[in-house]
Design a protein around this motif. Structure first.
Motif, mmCIF file in Angstrom:
data_model
loop_
_atom_site.group_PDB
_atom_site.id
_atom_site.type_symbol
_atom_site.label_atom_id
_atom_site.label_comp_id
_atom_site.label_asym_id
_atom_site.label_seq_id
_atom_site.Cartn_x
_atom_site.Cartn_y
_atom_site.Cartn_z
ATOM 1 N N ILE A 102 -10.592 78.109 13.601
ATOM 2 C CA ILE A 102 -9.845 78.591 12.439
ATOM 3 C C ILE A 102 -9.154 77.425 11.737
ATOM 4 O O ILE A 102 -9.175 77.316 10.503
ATOM 5 C CB ILE A 102 -8.819 79.661 12.871
ATOM 6 N N ARG A 133 0.331 79.730 12.781
ATOM 7 C CA ARG A 133 0.101 81.175 12.887
ATOM 8 C C ARG A 133 1.155 82.000 12.127
ATOM 9 O O ARG A 133 0.987 83.201 11.946
ATOM 10 C CB ARG A 133 0.098 81.601 14.355
ATOM 11 N N LYS A 161 2.408 88.167 7.221
ATOM 12 C CA LYS A 161 1.625 89.115 6.425
ATOM 13 C C LYS A 161 1.441 90.432 7.163
ATOM 14 O O LYS A 161 1.548 91.518 6.570
ATOM 15 C CB LYS A 161 0.269 88.497 6.088
ATOM 16 N N ARG A 162 1.181 90.359 8.444
ATOM 17 C CA ARG A 162 0.952 91.588 9.212
ATOM 18 C C ARG A 162 2.253 92.369 9.421
ATOM 19 O O ARG A 162 2.232 93.598 9.516
ATOM 20 C CB ARG A 162 0.298 91.248 10.552
ATOM 21 N N TYR A 205 -6.710 88.600 11.676
ATOM 22 C CA TYR A 205 -7.276 87.970 10.478
ATOM 23 C C TYR A 205 -8.188 88.919 9.705
ATOM 24 O O TYR A 205 -8.686 88.578 8.646
ATOM 25 C CB TYR A 205 -8.046 86.703 10.865
ATOM 26 N N GLU A 206 -8.404 90.104 10.257
ATOM 27 C CA GLU A 206 -9.249 91.091 9.595
ATOM 28 C C GLU A 206 -8.449 91.790 8.498
ATOM 29 O O GLU A 206 -7.374 92.346 8.755
ATOM 30 C CB GLU A 206 -9.739 92.111 10.638
ATOM 31 N N GLU A 207 -8.972 91.771 7.281
ATOM 32 C CA GLU A 207 -8.230 92.299 6.135
ATOM 33 C C GLU A 207 -8.533 93.771 5.839
ATOM 34 O O GLU A 207 -7.796 94.415 5.106
ATOM 35 C CB GLU A 207 -8.540 91.470 4.876
ATOM 36 N N HIS A 259 -1.246 89.165 19.279
ATOM 37 C CA HIS A 259 -1.450 87.757 19.647
ATOM 38 C C HIS A 259 -0.145 87.186 20.196
ATOM 39 O O HIS A 259 0.893 87.283 19.549
ATOM 40 C CB HIS A 259 -1.885 86.986 18.400
ATOM 41 N N GLU A 275 0.437 76.387 3.155
ATOM 42 C CA GLU A 275 0.580 77.803 3.499
ATOM 43 C C GLU A 275 2.035 78.150 3.804
ATOM 44 O O GLU A 275 2.527 79.217 3.408
ATOM 45 C CB GLU A 275 -0.308 78.134 4.694
ATOM 46 N N ARG A 323 -9.776 75.976 7.950
ATOM 47 C CA ARG A 323 -8.657 75.832 7.013
ATOM 48 C C ARG A 323 -8.625 74.418 6.424
ATOM 49 O O ARG A 323 -8.334 74.236 5.245
ATOM 50 C CB ARG A 323 -7.344 76.145 7.728
ATOM 51 N N VAL A 339 0.154 84.339 8.924
ATOM 52 C CA VAL A 339 -0.556 85.584 9.200
ATOM 53 C C VAL A 339 0.348 86.562 9.945
ATOM 54 O O VAL A 339 0.291 87.775 9.713
ATOM 55 C CB VAL A 339 -1.876 85.317 9.967
ATOM 56 N N SER A 350 -8.739 92.199 14.915
ATOM 57 C CA SER A 350 -8.241 90.846 14.689
ATOM 58 C C SER A 350 -7.135 90.847 13.649
ATOM 59 O O SER A 350 -7.212 91.559 12.645
ATOM 60 C CB SER A 350 -9.375 89.939 14.211
#
Length: 348
Positions: A187, A49, A55-56, A255-257, A117, A334, A191, A52, A253
């Protein structure tokens, strides 16, 4: 696929997060929670995790340094606004405030909003058990489960976890999602490019699928049919409505871009001080007797031993603390990309 030392992975997570302005104490909490999940064999909630999360944070959807507001309501209730912080940080700080209250009054109810999360719910049960507390822990999540009879995701996988301390042997830790499987496992399958059992999820057309990518476009099925749907709804009410967080399709989410909006996930904890009911040695003694009787129950053919919830996690933790944590090639790649982006070295 490689094998990695748990302490090296923790150190890497701390370096990634502090590089992104998370303070070291908070980074250590996240690292401990993620790596513990991997050690316990729940890789879907582990270091996989981290990319992500990173990134957020970079986008500002996760607040690297939240101002977490904790307000005491009455003698045994805490309300918490997590200011969009990392879920592990928000939940950990809330528990640290709630435990002394439970020791004083016997119980502490903690409602958390504006979080993210928070990883495996079992992690917070283990914290409570270390303090000789029993706990019920819930969290809502972005839409994944359809209402019973529907085909569009509305409720989250919405795990509920219970923790009960046992002196001298693994604590009883019951951590289960309202879905037939944690969405993180789908998920992970997407992947890694592997299929999933066809009874896990439905596609957008409402038909069962073994393609994890199609499943992620559709909905995860509730465990136990309508019973899982009811459980998901109850957790949604506790974690989303009661806490003042978002609910159902209004949760974003990570994971929502297509959005920079905060997720506004909610968590709910109920801490129970065992000593206010029974002396700890009495509670643990009777519980150990019951667990022993369970394990001595007659076994069906092919079963070598009966386990109680928490034993498998503890065994995996002990083994992987020595042998190391296995990461898939996809997760390795990743994490290596993340390390290069932040000019860090990934553990070899």
């Amino acid at each position: 696929m490689g094998i990695y030392d748990a302490q090296h992975l923790k150190s890497f997570i701390v370096k990634v997060l502090t590089k992104q302005k998370v303070n070291e104490e908070d980074a250590a909490v996240v690292a401990d929670a993620l790596v513990r999940a991997d050690l316990e064999g729940v890789g879907s909630h582990g270091i996989s995790r981290l990319p992500v999360y990173s990134k957020r944070i970079k986008e500002g959807r996760f607040n690297a340094n939240p101002t977490i507001a904790i307000e005491k309501k009455g003698s045994s209730v805490l309300t918490v606004d997590g200011d969009s912080g990392l879920g592990q940080v928000v939940a950990y700080r809330a528990l640290q405030e709630g435990i002394p209250i439970a020791k004083e009054t016997g119980v502490a109810a903690i409602g958390i909003r504006n979080s993210n999360h928070f990883g495996a719910a079992s992690y917070y049960c283990q914290i409570a058990c270390q303090e000789n507390m029993a706990i019920i822990a819930t969290t809502n999540a972005p839409p994944a489960i359809p209402p019973w009879g529907g085909k569009t995701a509305f409720l989250g996988t919405n795990p509920i976890a219970f923790g009960f301390p046992v002196t001298g042997q693994p604590d009883v830790i019951i951590d289960m999602s309202a879905s037939i499987v944690a969405k993180g496992k789908i998920i992970s399958a997407a992947r890694e490019g592997i299929s999933i059992p066809s009874d896990w999820a439905i596609g957008p057309d409402g038909e069962p699928t073994n393609d994890p990518k199609i499943a992620l476009e559709g909905a995860v099925l509730p465990t136990g049919g309508v019973k899982g749907y009811g459980l998901a709804l109850a957790v949604e009410i506790l974690s989303g409505i009661l806490t003042g967080a978002a609910f159902g399709p209004h949760i974003k989410s990570m994971y929502e871009e297509e959005t920079l909006d905060p997720a506004n996930i909610g968590h709910f904890f109920l801490l129970i001080d065992i000593e206010k009911f029974l002396p700890m040695e009495v509670f643990s003694g009777v519980l150990k007797t019951m667990l022993s009787e369970i394990k001595d129950s007659p076994k069906i053919q092919g079963v070598e031993s009966i386990l109680y919830p928490g034993e498998r996690r503890a065994k995996s933790y002990q083994e992987k603390a020595v042998t190391g944590i296995s990461l898939s090639t996809e997760v390795e790649q990743e994490l290596q990309i993340l390390a290069r982006q932040l000019e860090l070295a990934f553990p070899g």
